[in-house]
Design an enzyme around this catalytic site. Structure first.
Site, PDB file in Angstrom:
ATOM      1  N   TYR A  12       0.829  -1.198   0.000  1.00 15.51           N
ATOM      2  CA  TYR A  12       0.000   0.000   0.000  1.00 15.51           C
ATOM      3  C   TYR A  12       0.862   1.246   0.000  1.00 15.51           C
ATOM      4  O   TYR A  12       2.080   1.180   0.210  1.00 15.51           O
ATOM      5  CB  TYR A  12      -0.955  -0.003   1.202  1.00 15.51           C
ATOM      6  CG  TYR A  12      -0.313   0.339   2.532  1.00 15.51           C
ATOM      7  CD1 TYR A  12       0.546  -0.544   3.170  1.00 15.51           C
ATOM      8  CD2 TYR A  12      -0.571   1.564   3.160  1.00 15.51           C
ATOM      9  CE1 TYR A  12       1.124  -0.217   4.391  1.00 15.51           C
ATOM     10  CE2 TYR A  12      -0.004   1.894   4.380  1.00 15.51           C
ATOM     11  CZ  TYR A  12       0.845   1.000   4.992  1.00 15.51           C
ATOM     12  OH  TYR A  12       1.421   1.328   6.189  1.00 15.51           O
TER      13      TYR A  12
ATOM     14  N   LYS B 117       6.486  -2.232   1.957  1.00 19.48           N
ATOM     15  CA  LYS B 117       5.325  -1.603   2.606  1.00 19.48           C
ATOM     16  C   LYS B 117       4.097  -2.501   2.446  1.00 19.48           C
ATOM     17  O   LYS B 117       3.197  -2.224   1.654  1.00 19.48           O
ATOM     18  CB  LYS B 117       5.099  -0.202   2.010  1.00 19.48           C
ATOM     19  CG  LYS B 117       4.200   0.667   2.877  1.00 19.48           C
ATOM     20  CD  LYS B 117       4.284   2.110   2.430  1.00 19.48           C
ATOM     21  CE  LYS B 117       3.245   3.000   3.065  1.00 19.48           C
ATOM     22  NZ  LYS B 117       3.288   3.063   4.516  1.00 19.48           N
TER      23      LYS B 117
HETATM   24  N1  PMP Z   1       7.706   3.689   9.048  1.00 16.61           N
HETATM   25  C1  PMP Z   1       6.567   2.985   9.066  1.00 16.61           C
HETATM   26  C2  PMP Z   1       6.551   1.666   9.766  1.00 16.61           C
HETATM   27  C3  PMP Z   1       5.411   3.481   8.443  1.00 16.61           C
HETATM   28  O1  PMP Z   1       4.269   2.763   8.456  1.00 16.61           O
HETATM   29  C4  PMP Z   1       5.462   4.743   7.815  1.00 16.61           C
HETATM   30  C5  PMP Z   1       4.244   5.354   7.183  1.00 16.61           C
HETATM   31  N2  PMP Z   1       3.601   4.526   6.313  1.00 16.61           N
HETATM   32  C6  PMP Z   1       6.679   5.448   7.822  1.00 16.61           C
HETATM   33  C7  PMP Z   1       7.776   4.881   8.437  1.00 16.61           C
HETATM   34  C8  PMP Z   1       6.803   6.798   7.155  1.00 16.61           C
HETATM   35  O2  PMP Z   1       6.825   6.669   5.768  1.00 16.61           O
HETATM   36  P1  PMP Z   1       6.309   7.858   4.833  1.00 16.61           P
HETATM   37  O3  PMP Z   1       7.106   9.049   5.183  1.00 16.61           O
HETATM   38  O4  PMP Z   1       6.573   7.369   3.459  1.00 16.61           O
HETATM   39  O5  PMP Z   1       4.847   8.019   5.146  1.00 16.61           O
END
Ligand code: PMP
Length: 282
Positions: free
Chosen positions: A32, A146
């Site tokens: 996602y 992710k």
């Molecule tokens: N670490 C984790 C475990 C996350 O779930 C997220 C957000 N999805 C992030 C870091 C931050 O990523 P981003 O800056 O791409 O939202």
């Protein structure tokens, strides 16, 4: 009533359907992305699209849609649902097939996108700063992908809530990996410290942007692991994520950082991030 996107169609949310045999449902076999919308525009769309392609690749899936097609869907949903400020959520799973641990051959991916209205820029927590609880990192070892396998992150948020904290930071081998849904940083003597990229953390899109802006502003950045004790004696701490941007942390477990108010570097980075990403929004 929202319009959602499911496998090529824009439908009212109550008509949106996914198979019970979908591997996203049965195996969390899907990935996602969450892209923020400010002023009706997408923040860092290309960063999210690039990470999506990487996540799919790591799981042996190919992208069912081109980057241009994905952008068009993001924009159309933002328009249809009149999102001025909020999020676009995108999920791609391996699709429906008879239940089998091995990947099925020839299943067609399931693609779902929906929007959520949310006030992002004007967040009261940015003014007061947040508290975090440290918990053991008990997730799987490929946190750089992710996936929708987010149960431990949910458990961590619940542990934080039960302890009266705003969120949790996860600890492995004595070092902080990241927050439940964000990357973690400390600031000591003006230097920004955050864990280096690897399989232990998600490669945050906001992290990449914030580190670039910090370096451009001549701030010193060190990418290495840090301990809870080091964090508790830091001058400042903060987190980054697509939906929280840069958010100051003022308390780690029972220790208050500095004077308990959001630090100068964290506040400055939030400002720069908001300005720069709004300027580049598409
Ligand atoms: N670490 C984790 C475990 C996350 O779930 C997220 C957000 N999805 C992030 C870091 C931050 O990523 P981003 O800056 O791409 O939202």
């Amino acid at each position: 009533m929202r319009t959602v996107y499911v496998n090529g169609d824009y439908v009212p949310e109550y008509q949106a359907r996914v198979s019970v045999f979908d591997r996203g449902f049965l195996f969390a076999d899907g990935v996602y992305e969450v892209t923020s919308v400010l002023g009706g525009k997408l923040l860092d769309f290309n960063g999210h699209a690039a990470r999506l392609e990487r996540s799919l690749g790591e799981l042996g899936m190919s992208s069912p849609l081109s980057r241009d097609e994905l952008l068009a869907i993001h924009r159309e949903l933002t328009r249809l649902n009149e999102i001025d400020e909020g999020l676009v959520y995108l999920q791609i799973t391996r699709g429906a097939a008879d239940r089998d641990f091995a990947y099925p051959e020839g299943s067609s991916p399931t693609v779902v996108l929906f929007t959520q209205k949310k006030q992002l820029a004007d967040n009261p927590i940015a003014e007061r700063g947040m508290s975090v609880l440290t918990i053991p990192d008990q997730r799987w070892g490929r946190r750089d992908i992710k996936t929708v396998q987010l149960l431990y992150a949910s458990m961590g948020k619940m542990m934080a809530k039960a302890a009266g904290a705003d969120d949790a930071w996860m600890v492995e081998d004595g070092q902080i990996t990241e927050g439940t849904s964000n990357n973690a940083y400390i600031v000591k003597d003006g230097k920004i410290v955050t864990r280096q990229l690897g399989t232990e953390i998600l490669h945050g899109i906001t992290r990449a942007a914030v580190l670039r802006f910090a370096r451009e502003a001549q701030m010193e950045v060190e990418e290495r692991p840090f301990t809870v004790a080091e964090a508790q004696t830091a001058d400042e701490a903060f987190i980054t994520s697509a939906s929280s941007f840069v958010m100051p942390v003022v308390r780690i477990d029972n220790v208050t950082l500095g004077d308990g108010a959001p630090g100068r570097v964290s506040r400055r980075l939030r400002e720069i991030y908001l300005d720069e990403s709004l300027r580049a929004a598409i």
